[in-house]
Scaffold this motif. Structure first.
Motif, PDB file in Angstrom:
ATOM      1  N   THR A 155       0.711  -1.004   0.740  1.00  0.00           N
ATOM      2  CA  THR A 155       0.302  -0.154  -0.698  1.00  0.00           C
ATOM      3  C   THR A 155       0.966   1.507  -0.091  1.00  0.00           C
ATOM      4  O   THR A 155       0.083   2.420  -0.697  1.00  0.00           O
ATOM      5  N   PHE A 156       1.607   1.330   0.963  1.00  0.00           N
ATOM      6  CA  PHE A 156       2.680   2.552   1.091  1.00  0.00           C
ATOM      7  C   PHE A 156       3.646   2.694  -0.105  1.00  0.00           C
ATOM      8  O   PHE A 156       3.172   3.743  -0.751  1.00  0.00           O
ATOM      9  N   CYS A 157       4.007   1.267  -0.978  1.00  0.00           N
ATOM     10  CA  CYS A 157       4.505   1.602  -2.676  1.00  0.00           C
ATOM     11  C   CYS A 157       3.905   2.600  -3.793  1.00  0.00           C
ATOM     12  O   CYS A 157       3.872   2.893  -4.569  1.00  0.00           O
ATOM     13  N   LYS A 158       2.948   2.059  -3.453  1.00  0.00           N
ATOM     14  CA  LYS A 158       1.570   2.205  -4.172  1.00  0.00           C
ATOM     15  C   LYS A 158       1.570   4.029  -4.369  1.00  0.00           C
ATOM     16  O   LYS A 158       0.884   4.617  -5.305  1.00  0.00           O
ATOM     17  N   GLN A 159       1.354   4.415  -2.746  1.00  0.00           N
ATOM     18  CA  GLN A 159       1.136   5.804  -2.943  1.00  0.00           C
ATOM     19  C   GLN A 159       2.424   5.944  -3.073  1.00  0.00           C
ATOM     20  O   GLN A 159       2.131   7.559  -3.808  1.00  0.00           O
ATOM     21  N   PHE A 160       3.271   6.204  -3.361  1.00  0.00           N
ATOM     22  CA  PHE A 160       5.281   6.475  -2.802  1.00  0.00           C
ATOM     23  C   PHE A 160       5.123   6.584  -4.530  1.00  0.00           C
ATOM     24  O   PHE A 160       5.680   7.256  -4.862  1.00  0.00           O
ATOM     25  N   TRP A 161       4.951   5.365  -5.105  1.00  0.00           N
ATOM     26  CA  TRP A 161       5.572   5.320  -6.796  1.00  0.00           C
ATOM     27  C   TRP A 161       4.373   6.022  -7.631  1.00  0.00           C
ATOM     28  O   TRP A 161       4.631   6.628  -8.875  1.00  0.00           O
TER      29      TRP A 161
END
Length: 303
Positions: free
Chosen positions: A197-203
């Motif tokens: 979830t963090f990766c989706k938001q970050f990238w």
């Protein structure tokens, strides 16, 4: 046959047999040293290599400070090369065949619980303070290895499509180039889900790969080595080397100490030969402790 051509032919054969890039590089470096040593000592042809040349080279390595484990690895590479020369009918016998490996004092590094807590806390502080993707990625790499025992190369190649959150498994291409399925705990599944979830938001656009570089491209072996080198420098542990393999050993150590059967450990570690697993169990298994507690001579003595 000239050594330099034979060496290149051997490497080409290994590439044709789909040997991993890391193993090819390993041959280039370790076997390449032997080839250069021979040429420097005017041994230009494969047919001219003798038992004495191989032994003298290994002695030279020992005098340079190479430990028994390193010398034994070099001997294995030389044997493989010369075995290939026998297969190609360049030579009749392998002159390195009768050289015995050196006795090696086995010391396998593992982390203590306190050391693991220190490393995870280090990354948590950075992540909370800077909201850094790199800190979160490195934290999750450690958690993933500690939770599954997967190897460095498997971490690099792990894709989100390999993670089955429903059945709580991950799929990796192991050492033998075969796809293997590893169970993951509910705790690790939740950690990976939160990280995704963090990766989706970050990238914005999620990469195919679970762990990526700062530019959202696949990690390299060198990049992963630098991660653990940096962590090792910050932790400055005196008695243990900070590496991906040390985390894998720690995973195995905890399994053995828990009393898990050697067969189950072999399956989770994905050792091809159970004799490798038994070496760990012999060192760490709790059966030895239980037997000692039960039969120790002090039990029947008044002291």
């Amino acid at each position: 046959m000239l050594l330099k051509f034979a060496f290149q032919d051997f490497l080409d054969d290994r590439r044709f047999k789909n040997t991993t890039k890391s193993n090819i590089k390993n041959y280039q470096i370790l076997l390449g040293e032997f080839i250069n040593y021979c040429i420097d000592n005017e041994v230009m042809n494969v047919e001219d290599i003798t038992y004495a040349h191989v032994r003298q080279y290994l002695l030279h390595c020992q005098e340079k400070g190479n430990k028994a484990g390193t010398i034994n690895t070099k001997l294995l590479r030389i044997r493989a090369f010369l075995n290939y020369m026998v297969e190609c009918e360049v030579i009749k016998k392998n002159p390195a065949k009768k050289i015995k490996p050196q006795k090696d004092d086995i010391k396998i590094d593992i982390f203590t619980d306190e050391q693991i807590r220190q490393m995870l806390s280090f990354y948590r502080r950075i992540k909370q303070r800077e909201k850094s993707y790199v800190a979160y990625r490195d934290y999750m790499m450690i958690v993933s290895i500690l939770g599954t025992g997967i190897r460095r190369g498997e971490i690099i190649n792990l894709q989100w499509s390999d993670v089955d959150f429903i059945n709580q498994t991950i799929s990796v291409f192991g050492k033998n180039r075969t796809k293997e399925t590893i169970p993951i705990t509910d705790k690790l599944a939740k950690e990976l889900s939160a990280y995704q979830t963090f990766c989706k938001q970050f990238w914005g656009v999620l990469s195919d790969f679970v762990f990526v570089k700062r530019d959202n491209t696949q990690l390299t072996e060198n990049a992963v080595m630098l991660v653990f080198k940096y962590l090792g420098e910050r932790m400055n542990f005196k008695d243990v080397r900070v590496s991906a393999h040390t985390f894998r050993h720690t995973f195995c150590h905890r399994l053995a100490m828990s009393g898990m059967s050697a067969f189950a450990i072999q399956k989770l570690m994905r050792h091809k030969n159970i004799s490798v697993t038994m070496r760990y169990v012999a060192m760490w298994g709790n059966e030895l402790r239980e037997q000692n507690d039960k039969y120790n001579p002090l039990n029947t003595l008044e002291i």
